[in-house]
Write a protein that holds these residues in place. Structure first.
Motif, PDB file in Angstrom:
ATOM      1  N   PHE A   1       0.894  -1.169   0.020  1.00 51.58           N
ATOM      2  CA  PHE A   1       0.418  -0.090  -0.074  1.00 51.58           C
ATOM      3  C   PHE A   1       0.745   1.139  -0.400  1.00 51.58           C
TER       4      PHE A   1
ATOM      5  N   THR B   1      -7.671  -0.631  -5.400  1.00 56.23           N
ATOM      6  CA  THR B   1      -8.240  -2.308  -5.571  1.00 56.23           C
ATOM      7  C   THR B   1      -7.562  -2.807  -6.973  1.00 56.23           C
TER       8      THR B   1
ATOM      9  N   LYS C   1      -5.105  -5.793  -5.034  1.00 52.07           N
ATOM     10  CA  LYS C   1      -6.009  -6.924  -4.810  1.00 52.07           C
ATOM     11  C   LYS C   1      -6.203  -6.976  -6.490  1.00 52.07           C
TER      12      LYS C   1
ATOM     13  N   CYS D   1      -8.786  -2.960   4.761  1.00 53.02           N
ATOM     14  CA  CYS D   1      -7.901  -1.710   4.901  1.00 53.02           C
ATOM     15  C   CYS D   1      -8.195  -1.494   5.893  1.00 53.02           C
TER      16      CYS D   1
ATOM     17  N   CYS E   1      -9.815   1.788   5.300  1.00 55.08           N
ATOM     18  CA  CYS E   1     -10.406   1.493   3.680  1.00 55.08           C
ATOM     19  C   CYS E   1     -10.367   3.052   3.495  1.00 55.08           C
ATOM     20  N   ILE E   2      -9.773   3.574   2.486  1.00 58.56           N
ATOM     21  CA  ILE E   2      -9.907   5.004   1.660  1.00 58.56           C
ATOM     22  C   ILE E   2     -12.283   5.532   1.785  1.00 58.56           C
TER      23      ILE E   2
END
Ligand code: SF4
Length: 323
Positions: A113, A132, A136, A219, A222-223
């Protein structure tokens, strides 16, 4: 042709149920579980993967994206860049000071990340959700393409449910992607409750993060985290907020503007970045609607208590759900 069933496991309930279904239907011999490690995970996720491996008797292959080459290319680019860009109609270029700062931090860290953001010089956002794809989707696709190259047909099982979000409400159960790759979404019309119940019936415990105020496992953060999730993270996992603050300093230094924030605040200066950094966002998350007044209830969050948005309300509720 041989068929291999590949299940992307995230550490959350939906992918755990999907893995269970795949094993029940085809047996461990024809099932491969993979986990794409973003490097922005809670330690509990890694522990839960270990638990799943033991409970299900299957190995979960860990995959990690690597951005060493991209970072090396960006170092070369910055070192010789003389070009200018534009921001709000004004010319923006790498100043010598910005170059020095960027080159000082632009080194691969081994954390996918962080390395992705160092390379991009920014954090992802809702509109530019490159995390993403890069962290991922790409590692999973690469893994599956390798299997196809080895002569397998690959069925990619996805633990997606239509009632999760508007984006997923039209998700198909089955797709033939072509080239020997198929997508199968076996729980597409299940509810969250169906998923928890199915796992419970097979003796699989939920990820403990659900009992600690997290509506989803992914995450940390996560954002796309909601205000209440950020509030929970601020109260329960301050070490992750501190890590994101450190990342903001590094990614900011690697950017042309010399500023970047985890929750996007486009076009900010380093001075403004302090007002939009993760600590300010966590502070905002503790305010009531409108954002100005602190919600006194927020101060009462007990970091040991349970506030699961799936109704697993305390340490005994899981037993209640499964009774
Ligand atoms: S969980 Fe959130 S931050 Fe992590 S890869 Fe997905 S969208 Fe990006």
């Amino acid at each position: 042709m041989r068929v291999m069933h590949v299940i992307s496991v995230s550490g959350g309930k939906d992918s755990a149920a999907t893995l269970l279904l795949a094993i029940a239907r085809f047996g461990r011999e024809y099932v491969i579980a993979i986990f794409c490690d973003t490097g922005n995970e809670h330690q509990v996720v890694y522990e839960y993967l270990d638990y799943l491996e033991l409970a299900l008797g299957i190995k979960i292959t860990r995959l990690k994206a690597n951005f060493d080459n991209e970072i090396a290319n960006k170092r070369r680019f910055i070192a010789r860049d003389q070009r200018t860009g534009r921001r709000h109609g004004r010319k923006l270029r790498w100043t010598n000071k910005a170059k020095r700062r960027a080159l000082a931090v632009l080194q691969p860290t081994g954390n996918p990340f962080l390395d992705l953001c160092l390379w991009k010089g920014r954090f992802p956002s809702r509109k530019a959700q490159f995390c993403t794809e890069q962290l991922k989707r790409n590692p999973a696709v690469e893994f599956q393409m390798d299997l196809i190259d080895q002569g397998y047909k690959v069925v990619s099982w996805q633990g997606v449910r239509r009632d999760e979000s508007l984006n997923r409400r039209r998700a198909k159960r089955f797709e033939d992607v072509g080239g020997g790759l198929y997508i199968y979404r076996p729980i597409v019309d299940w509810s969250a409750r169906d998923v928890f119940d199915y796992c419970a019936r097979h003796g699989i415990k939920p990820n403990p993060l659900y009992m600690q105020g997290m509506g989803r496992v992914g995450c940390m953060p996560c954002i796309n985290a909601r205000k209440n999730e950020l509030r929970e993270i601020g109260a329960r996992f301050p070490e992750h907020v501190a890590r994101i603050h450190e990342w903001e300093q590094l990614v900011g230094a690697a950017s042309k503007r010399q500023a970047s924030t985890f929750i996007p605040a486009p076009g900010i200066t380093p001075v403004q970045a302090k007002e939009h950094g993760i600590y300010s966002i966590i502070e905002w998350s503790r305010t009531s609607r409108g954002g100005r007044q602190y919600d006194m209830l927020a101060d009462l969050i007990d970091s040991d208590s349970c506030a699961s948005s799936y109704g697993l309300c305390d340490s005994t509720s899981w037993e209640e759900v499964t009774a």
